[in-house]
Design an enzyme around this catalytic site. Structure first.
Site, PDB file in Angstrom:
ATOM      1  N   TYR A  86      -9.393  40.952  41.095  1.00  0.00           N
ATOM      2  CA  TYR A  86      -8.294  41.793  41.583  1.00  0.00           C
ATOM      3  C   TYR A  86      -8.458  42.154  43.065  1.00  0.00           C
ATOM      4  CZ  TYR A  86      -6.196  42.574  36.946  1.00  0.00           C
ATOM      5  OH  TYR A  86      -5.555  42.425  35.742  1.00  0.00           O
ATOM      6  N   ASN A 135      -2.039  47.621  30.393  1.00  0.00           N
ATOM      7  CA  ASN A 135      -0.744  47.020  30.064  1.00  0.00           C
ATOM      8  C   ASN A 135      -0.878  45.732  29.246  1.00  0.00           C
ATOM      9  OD1 ASN A 135      -1.669  45.422  32.110  1.00  0.00           O
ATOM     10  ND2 ASN A 135       0.146  45.555  33.400  1.00  0.00           N
ATOM     11  N   LYS A 153      -6.125  41.906  27.731  1.00  0.00           N
ATOM     12  CA  LYS A 153      -6.960  42.970  28.295  1.00  0.00           C
ATOM     13  C   LYS A 153      -7.649  43.795  27.206  1.00  0.00           C
ATOM     14  CE  LYS A 153      -4.169  43.238  32.514  1.00  0.00           C
ATOM     15  NZ  LYS A 153      -3.539  44.121  33.522  1.00  0.00           N
ATOM     16  N   GLU A 181      -6.827  31.737  40.205  1.00  0.00           N
ATOM     17  CA  GLU A 181      -7.287  32.484  39.030  1.00  0.00           C
ATOM     18  C   GLU A 181      -7.877  31.556  37.957  1.00  0.00           C
ATOM     19  OE1 GLU A 181      -4.011  34.970  37.825  1.00  0.00           O
ATOM     20  OE2 GLU A 181      -4.114  36.161  39.669  1.00  0.00           O
ATOM     21  N   HIS A 213      -2.376  40.071  31.405  1.00  0.00           N
ATOM     22  CA  HIS A 213      -2.199  39.662  32.800  1.00  0.00           C
ATOM     23  C   HIS A 213      -1.642  38.248  32.820  1.00  0.00           C
ATOM     24  CE1 HIS A 213      -3.063  38.757  37.015  1.00  0.00           C
ATOM     25  NE2 HIS A 213      -3.498  37.586  36.564  1.00  0.00           N
TER      26      HIS A 213
HETATM   27  P1  CMP Z   1      -1.768  42.835  36.257  1.00  0.00           P
HETATM   28  O1  CMP Z   1      -0.567  42.034  35.976  1.00  0.00           O
HETATM   29  O2  CMP Z   1      -3.059  42.412  35.644  1.00  0.00           O
HETATM   30  O3  CMP Z   1      -1.971  42.919  37.849  1.00  0.00           O
HETATM   31  C1  CMP Z   1      -2.523  44.020  38.504  1.00  0.00           C
HETATM   32  C2  CMP Z   1      -2.828  45.157  37.573  1.00  0.00           C
HETATM   33  O4  CMP Z   1      -2.999  46.421  38.196  1.00  0.00           O
HETATM   34  C3  CMP Z   1      -1.643  45.385  36.657  1.00  0.00           C
HETATM   35  O5  CMP Z   1      -1.480  44.338  35.758  1.00  0.00           O
HETATM   36  C4  CMP Z   1      -2.002  46.722  36.040  1.00  0.00           C
HETATM   37  O6  CMP Z   1      -3.018  46.608  35.042  1.00  0.00           O
HETATM   38  C5  CMP Z   1      -2.614  47.415  37.264  1.00  0.00           C
HETATM   39  N1  CMP Z   1      -1.643  48.289  37.936  1.00  0.00           N
HETATM   40  C6  CMP Z   1      -0.545  47.928  38.619  1.00  0.00           C
HETATM   41  N2  CMP Z   1       0.108  49.002  39.117  1.00  0.00           N
HETATM   42  C7  CMP Z   1      -0.613  50.077  38.725  1.00  0.00           C
HETATM   43  C8  CMP Z   1      -0.478  51.476  38.924  1.00  0.00           C
HETATM   44  N3  CMP Z   1       0.542  51.990  39.616  1.00  0.00           N
HETATM   45  N4  CMP Z   1      -1.412  52.285  38.383  1.00  0.00           N
HETATM   46  C9  CMP Z   1      -2.447  51.765  37.689  1.00  0.00           C
HETATM   47  N5  CMP Z   1      -2.636  50.444  37.474  1.00  0.00           N
HETATM   48  C10 CMP Z   1      -1.728  49.611  37.972  1.00  0.00           C
END
Ligand code: CMP
Length: 137
Positions: free
Chosen positions: A51, A114, A11, A128, A117
């Site tokens: 998403y 984070n 990311k 995906e 993904h």
């Molecule tokens: P990812 O594994 O890419 O899948 C969905 C994404 O949504 C997740 O990682 C985070 O980047 C984001 N995400 C999930 N939960 C939250 C949350 N509570 N607040 C903000 N972003 C979130």
């Protein structure tokens, strides 16, 4: 067991930290093979489409904005049990809950930013991989 594919994304926050090589090395060390990759700045349509299952979540708008804030590295990893292996290596979605030594513990800034993904299951992986690498496979 036949080799499995998973869609991984490094990311924007992790790309900015200049840790692409370190993350790929961690994946290689657990036996994952990169079989396709492309650096790309996602459009809003792409981020929202990717998403789409989270459309009703309160963080959807912010997540789409974050995912378009800079280039990402889109990757297809292959290997035995690739989906679960990559998810374990990433650690929990929330870095505060991620185990020591996982990618998110090392490189995430927040639950949203984070760092990486990974596809959740086989069906998600098929969708995906197809979403970003339709021509390649
Ligand atoms: P990812 O594994 O890419 O899948 C969905 C994404 O949504 C997740 O990682 C985070 O980047 C984001 N995400 C999930 N939960 C939250 C949350 N509570 N607040 C903000 N972003 C979130």
């Amino acid at each position: 067991m036949a080799a499995e594919q998973t869609l991984a994304i490094i990311k924007p926050n992790a790309v900015k930290k200049n840790v692409i090589g370190k993350i790929i090395a961690m994946a290689e060390d657990i036996g994952l093979h990169m079989t396709a990759a492309r650096m790309k700045t996602l459009s809003s349509d792409e981020a929202e489409g990717f998403y789409a299952e989270h459309r009703e979540r309160p963080f959807f708008g912010s997540l789409s904005k974050f995912m378009t804030s800079g280039p990402v590295l889109l990757i297809v990893f292959e290997g035995d049990n690739a989906i679960e292996k990559w998810r374990k290596l990433m650690g929990a979605t929330d870095p505060a809950k991620a185990a020591p030594g996982t990618i998110r513990k090392l490189y995430a800034d927040s639950i949203e930013a984070n760092s990486t993904h990974g596809s959740e299951n086989k069906e998600a992986a098929r969708r995906e991989v197809g979403f970003f690498f339709l021509e390649e496979f």
